[in-house]
Scaffold this motif. Structure first.
Motif, mmCIF file in Angstrom:
data_model
loop_
_atom_site.group_PDB
_atom_site.id
_atom_site.type_symbol
_atom_site.label_atom_id
_atom_site.label_comp_id
_atom_site.label_asym_id
_atom_site.label_seq_id
_atom_site.Cartn_x
_atom_site.Cartn_y
_atom_site.Cartn_z
ATOM 1 N N ALA A 224 23.645 1.873 -8.161
ATOM 2 C CA ALA A 224 24.939 2.291 -8.035
ATOM 3 C C ALA A 224 25.390 2.907 -6.669
ATOM 4 O O ALA A 224 26.557 2.733 -6.434
ATOM 5 C CB ALA A 224 25.159 3.065 -9.175
ATOM 6 N N ALA A 225 24.510 3.542 -6.003
ATOM 7 C CA ALA A 225 24.761 4.162 -4.964
ATOM 8 C C ALA A 225 25.016 3.366 -3.903
ATOM 9 O O ALA A 225 25.964 3.195 -3.025
ATOM 10 C CB ALA A 225 23.577 5.004 -4.433
ATOM 11 N N MET A 226 24.127 2.027 -3.726
ATOM 12 C CA MET A 226 24.584 0.941 -2.826
ATOM 13 C C MET A 226 25.776 0.294 -3.151
ATOM 14 O O MET A 226 26.385 0.119 -2.056
ATOM 15 C CB MET A 226 23.357 0.080 -2.871
ATOM 16 C CG MET A 226 22.016 0.584 -2.213
ATOM 17 S SD MET A 226 20.651 -0.626 -2.077
ATOM 18 C CE MET A 226 19.957 -0.577 -3.560
ATOM 19 N N ARG A 227 26.097 0.038 -4.436
ATOM 20 C CA ARG A 227 27.521 -0.178 -4.608
ATOM 21 C C ARG A 227 28.615 0.629 -4.040
ATOM 22 O O ARG A 227 29.737 0.188 -3.602
ATOM 23 C CB ARG A 227 27.660 -0.719 -6.080
ATOM 24 C CG ARG A 227 26.819 -1.752 -6.525
ATOM 25 C CD ARG A 227 26.950 -2.162 -8.181
ATOM 26 N NE ARG A 227 26.228 -3.267 -8.394
ATOM 27 C CZ ARG A 227 26.321 -4.435 -8.160
ATOM 28 N NH1 ARG A 227 27.365 -5.043 -7.168
ATOM 29 N NH2 ARG A 227 25.179 -5.123 -8.755
ATOM 30 N N GLU A 228 28.419 2.035 -4.540
ATOM 31 C CA GLU A 228 29.292 2.780 -3.766
ATOM 32 C C GLU A 228 29.692 2.668 -2.507
ATOM 33 O O GLU A 228 30.959 2.651 -1.833
ATOM 34 C CB GLU A 228 28.869 4.316 -4.040
ATOM 35 C CG GLU A 228 30.068 5.293 -4.019
ATOM 36 C CD GLU A 228 29.496 6.712 -4.508
ATOM 37 O OE1 GLU A 228 30.302 7.753 -4.361
ATOM 38 O OE2 GLU A 228 28.474 6.958 -5.015
ATOM 39 N N THR B 167 25.287 -6.723 -1.516
ATOM 40 C CA THR B 167 23.985 -7.363 -1.109
ATOM 41 C C THR B 167 23.627 -7.103 0.494
ATOM 42 O O THR B 167 22.420 -6.998 0.696
ATOM 43 C CB THR B 167 23.692 -8.897 -1.461
ATOM 44 O OG1 THR B 167 24.884 -9.400 -0.645
ATOM 45 C CG2 THR B 167 23.971 -9.466 -2.637
ATOM 46 N N HIS B 168 24.623 -7.047 1.201
ATOM 47 C CA HIS B 168 24.437 -6.601 2.441
ATOM 48 C C HIS B 168 23.765 -4.959 2.448
ATOM 49 O O HIS B 168 22.948 -4.914 3.388
ATOM 50 C CB HIS B 168 25.831 -6.234 3.441
ATOM 51 C CG HIS B 168 25.728 -6.088 4.821
ATOM 52 N ND1 HIS B 168 25.117 -6.837 5.464
ATOM 53 C CD2 HIS B 168 25.926 -5.007 5.324
ATOM 54 C CE1 HIS B 168 25.107 -6.036 6.714
ATOM 55 N NE2 HIS B 168 25.672 -4.921 6.565
ATOM 56 N N ILE B 169 24.315 -4.138 1.706
ATOM 57 C CA ILE B 169 23.492 -2.855 1.627
ATOM 58 C C ILE B 169 21.921 -3.108 0.992
ATOM 59 O O ILE B 169 21.298 -2.233 1.882
ATOM 60 C CB ILE B 169 24.483 -2.018 0.626
ATOM 61 C CG1 ILE B 169 25.912 -1.951 1.174
ATOM 62 C CG2 ILE B 169 23.689 -0.396 0.722
ATOM 63 C CD1 ILE B 169 26.133 -1.433 2.507
ATOM 64 N N LEU B 170 22.122 -3.634 0.184
ATOM 65 C CA LEU B 170 20.614 -3.942 -0.289
ATOM 66 C C LEU B 170 19.515 -4.509 0.807
ATOM 67 O O LEU B 170 18.424 -3.980 0.912
ATOM 68 C CB LEU B 170 20.630 -4.993 -1.487
ATOM 69 C CG LEU B 170 19.149 -5.216 -2.172
ATOM 70 C CD1 LEU B 170 18.680 -3.948 -2.643
ATOM 71 C CD2 LEU B 170 19.542 -6.102 -3.263
ATOM 72 N N SER B 171 20.096 -5.493 1.526
ATOM 73 C CA SER B 171 19.232 -6.001 2.645
ATOM 74 C C SER B 171 18.884 -5.019 3.662
ATOM 75 O O SER B 171 17.804 -5.075 4.086
ATOM 76 C CB SER B 171 19.943 -7.187 3.007
ATOM 77 O OG SER B 171 21.220 -6.989 4.030
ATOM 78 N N LEU B 172 20.052 -4.006 3.929
ATOM 79 C CA LEU B 172 19.545 -2.829 4.932
ATOM 80 C C LEU B 172 18.733 -1.955 4.225
ATOM 81 O O LEU B 172 17.455 -1.511 4.870
ATOM 82 C CB LEU B 172 20.706 -2.257 5.345
ATOM 83 C CG LEU B 172 21.804 -3.080 6.222
ATOM 84 C CD1 LEU B 172 23.164 -2.295 6.327
ATOM 85 C CD2 LEU B 172 21.065 -3.407 7.499
ATOM 86 N N PHE C 197 15.032 4.046 3.893
ATOM 87 C CA PHE C 197 15.667 4.090 2.927
ATOM 88 C C PHE C 197 15.063 3.594 1.673
ATOM 89 O O PHE C 197 14.158 3.055 1.690
ATOM 90 C CB PHE C 197 16.837 3.085 2.950
ATOM 91 C CG PHE C 197 17.954 3.425 4.220
ATOM 92 C CD1 PHE C 197 18.739 4.786 3.820
ATOM 93 C CD2 PHE C 197 18.074 2.553 5.218
ATOM 94 C CE1 PHE C 197 19.650 4.751 4.888
ATOM 95 C CE2 PHE C 197 19.011 3.022 6.238
ATOM 96 C CZ PHE C 197 19.918 4.192 6.064
ATOM 97 N N TYR C 198 15.168 4.614 0.765
ATOM 98 C CA TYR C 198 14.342 4.482 -0.549
ATOM 99 C C TYR C 198 15.119 3.807 -1.845
ATOM 100 O O TYR C 198 16.216 4.611 -2.102
ATOM 101 C CB TYR C 198 13.632 5.873 -0.963
ATOM 102 C CG TYR C 198 13.090 6.524 0.328
ATOM 103 C CD1 TYR C 198 11.834 5.973 1.247
ATOM 104 C CD2 TYR C 198 13.554 7.683 0.770
ATOM 105 C CE1 TYR C 198 11.745 6.654 2.021
ATOM 106 C CE2 TYR C 198 13.032 8.413 1.984
ATOM 107 C CZ TYR C 198 12.043 7.783 2.581
ATOM 108 O OH TYR C 198 11.617 8.297 3.820
ATOM 109 N N GLU C 199 14.589 2.903 -2.438
ATOM 110 C CA GLU C 199 15.117 2.416 -3.537
ATOM 111 C C GLU C 199 14.569 2.834 -4.996
ATOM 112 O O GLU C 199 14.939 2.486 -5.954
ATOM 113 C CB GLU C 199 15.044 0.898 -3.513
ATOM 114 C CG GLU C 199 15.880 0.359 -2.384
ATOM 115 C CD GLU C 199 15.472 -1.251 -2.068
ATOM 116 O OE1 GLU C 199 15.964 -2.002 -3.245
ATOM 117 O OE2 GLU C 199 15.122 -1.571 -1.177
ATOM 118 N N GLU C 200 13.583 4.061 -4.949
ATOM 119 C CA GLU C 200 12.940 4.629 -5.815
ATOM 120 C C GLU C 200 13.233 6.281 -5.721
ATOM 121 O O GLU C 200 12.947 6.678 -4.522
ATOM 122 C CB GLU C 200 11.621 4.151 -6.261
ATOM 123 C CG GLU C 200 11.538 3.099 -6.562
ATOM 124 C CD GLU C 200 10.036 2.214 -6.860
ATOM 125 O OE1 GLU C 200 9.123 3.296 -6.484
ATOM 126 O OE2 GLU C 200 9.923 1.197 -7.133
#
Length: 177
Positions: free
Chosen positions: A41-45, A55-60, A67-70
């Motif tokens: 949700a934060a990456m989409r924001e 997906t650009h934010i996810l790749s970065l 950057f932490y995804e957990e």
């Protein structure tokens, strides 16, 4: 939502760059600071603010080790154990840190205060063992210095951590040219 809470700061930041997408790392730091990690949700924001594909934010987020995804602890202790640092004792230092914290690498202490991570190359090989804690380097470490660092961080946490937040650091230069 970031846009609601930091509207003025985000507008000032976006005005600083010729293209909105150039502010992506700053906004990712802002989102991570606000939510504790970069959830989907934060990456989409962030993507929505910048009109980018999520997906650009996810790749970065996957590329950059800051950057932490957990969820993480309040203090993220990233110990470099690349070859050059390993030759200067980083592997033993990681083992000692894990023992002191009571958790294996890539884990967070039960109190949520510390996350211990191993990373590849922080660019201070000549000063290993070293670690980065919330963007600050600590070099030429040994057990005594590590104990002192943990004591200092625990004291700061108990006092409410008066150091500037990532948000303050990100926006401290907005408006400066």
């Amino acid at each position: 939502m970031l846009r609601d809470k930091y509207a003025n700061e985000i507008d000032a930041l976006l005005a600083r760059f010729p293209q909105k997408k150039s502010a992506v790392l700053h906004l990712m730091h802002l989102a991570q600071n606000e939510y504790g990690y970069l959830s989907d949700a934060a990456m989409r924001e962030v993507a929505g603010i910048l009109d980018l594909d999520p997906t650009h934010i996810l790749s970065l987020a996957g590329f950059y080790s800051l950057f932490y995804e957990e969820p993480t602890g309040r203090y993220v202790l990233e110990i470099c154990n690349d070859l050059a640092c390993a030759l200067r004792g980083a592997d033993d230092f990681v083992d000692m840190a894990a023992r002191k914290l009571g958790v294996p690498p890539e884990s967070t202490t039960p109190d949520g205060l510390f996350t211990l991570k191993t990373v590849m190359c922080l660019g201070a090989c000549h000063r290993a063992p070293m670690l980065q804690c919330n963007l600050k380097f600590y070099e030429n470490l040994d057990e005594t210095r590590f104990d002192a660092l943990l004591a200092d961080l625990r004291a700061k946490a108990a006092a409410g951590d008066p150091e500037p937040s990532v948000v303050e650091r990100i926006f401290s230069y907005v408006g400066e040219r």
